[in-house]
Enzyme design. Structure first.
Site, mmCIF file in Angstrom:
data_model
loop_
_atom_site.group_PDB
_atom_site.id
_atom_site.type_symbol
_atom_site.label_atom_id
_atom_site.label_comp_id
_atom_site.label_asym_id
_atom_site.label_seq_id
_atom_site.Cartn_x
_atom_site.Cartn_y
_atom_site.Cartn_z
ATOM 1 C CB ALA A 224 -0.751 37.267 44.814
ATOM 2 C CD GLU B 23 -1.274 37.704 36.886
ATOM 3 O OE1 GLU B 23 -1.344 37.593 38.127
ATOM 4 O OE2 GLU B 23 -0.282 38.152 36.307
ATOM 5 N N GLY C 98 -3.675 38.300 40.483
ATOM 6 C CA GLY C 98 -3.472 36.857 40.326
ATOM 7 C C GLY C 98 -4.767 36.102 40.091
ATOM 8 C CD GLU D 69 -1.420 42.424 39.219
ATOM 9 O OE1 GLU D 69 -2.072 43.216 38.494
ATOM 10 O OE2 GLU D 69 -1.589 41.187 39.169
#
Ligand code: DAK
Length: 258
Positions: A65, A112, A109, A132
């Site tokens: 992200a 993911e 992300g 993260e």
């Protein structure tokens, strides 16, 4: 809003989607995820689309992200916008086959997002990780859940608690990745595999995908019951009749997606 954060190419009934923020290691900004969700939404009902390949560039599938966008968000910002759920999850509910073709970094992300696809084909230089923890948060788009299901508790815990990256060969060994290719072969192979799937029956592919995905949600007994019902249902399709007739007649089947 920046346009073309997701590039699209048509290859027969395959759609190749390319994440296009090379200057930021393909970091997944909200605008980018919105553009991706819209593409997927359009493909869902388009009979000309049989399968999708999602890729990045040679350096990065996606490095997570967008940290620069996220860094000042408050709890209320992410909660009220339902950050992640509103756009990111769209790919995981897509009913047609979607392959992640991963080269370079697939972090946070990005990892993911790849795991939301049906399977991952990787280049030899691919690196997967959930870093993260190193920036003061935890995976928020399914990393703690999907990674643990795919690679088991020990490896998932190690990756999530330390942020260690996994190279393509290790990712293939532990089942995160289905196959690894030299980088020049990754996209041609992903497109070839996707193309093969578009020659199969689309509704039967959907049933198969739904059934495998069900195995991650329910007990074995319930999963097998679900599979059995879909298996029986496949006998109500014209494509099952065509597929089996073609086998007996020693010819190639022509599926009508009916
Ligand atoms: N976001 C924004 N920009 C990024 C980025 C990212 N994730 N990753 C890289 N960039 C940018 C860099 O800042 C740099 O920009 P400039 O300095 O040139 O302006 C440019 O891309 C090139 O990166 P580097 O210079 O760092 O390139 P290197 O080759 O040295 O390193 C790297 C590549 C991928 C190892 C490194 O960039 C890196 O560590 N990137 C961050 C990886 C990371 O920590 N990813 C996890 C992000 S967190 C949530 C739901 C989900 C999430 C969070 C919350 N909620 C429900 C609330 C998900 C979180 C994440 O994914």
């Amino acid at each position: 809003m920046q346009e073309n954060l997701i590039l699209m190419e048509k290859h027969g009934r395959v759609r190749l989607l390319q994440i296009n923020r090379p200057e930021a290691m393909n970091a997944l900004s909200p605008e980018l995820m919105l553009q991706l969700a819209k593409r997927i939404e359009d493909f869902e009902t388009d009979p000309e689309v049989g399968a999708v390949v999602l890729t990045g560039n040679e350096k990065a599938f996606a490095a997570g992200a967008d940290i620069k966008a996220m860094k000042d968000w408050s709890y209320m910002d992410v909660y009220q916008a339902d950050f992640v759920t509103s756009t990111w999850e769209r790919i995981s509910t897509f009913r047609k086959p979607v392959i992640a073709a991963v080269a370079g970094f697939a972090l946070g992300g990005g990892c993911e997002l790849a795991m939301m696809c049906d399977f991952i084909l990787a280049a030899e230089n691919a690196k997967f990780g959930q870093p993260e923890i190193t920036i003061g948060t935890i995976p928020g788009a399914g990393g703690t859940q999907r990674l643990a299901r795919f690679v088991g508790k020990s490896k998932a815990m190690e990756m999530v608690l330390t942020g260690r990256m996994m190279l393509a060969a290790e990712a293939e060994r532990c089942g995160l990745v289905s196959r690894v290719f030299p980088i020049a072969e990754l996209l041609p192979e992903a497109l070839r595999v996707a193309q093969k799937m578009t020659e199969l029956s689309s509704p039967i592919l959907m049933m198969a995908k739904e059934s495998v995905n069900r195995s991650f949600e329910v007990s074995l007994e319930e999963g097998i019951r679900f599979e059995r019902r879909l298996f029986h249902s496949s006998f109500a399709t014209e494509d099952q009749k065509e597929g089996m007739a073609a086998f007996v007649e020693k010819r190639k089947p022509t599926f009508k997606n009916r």
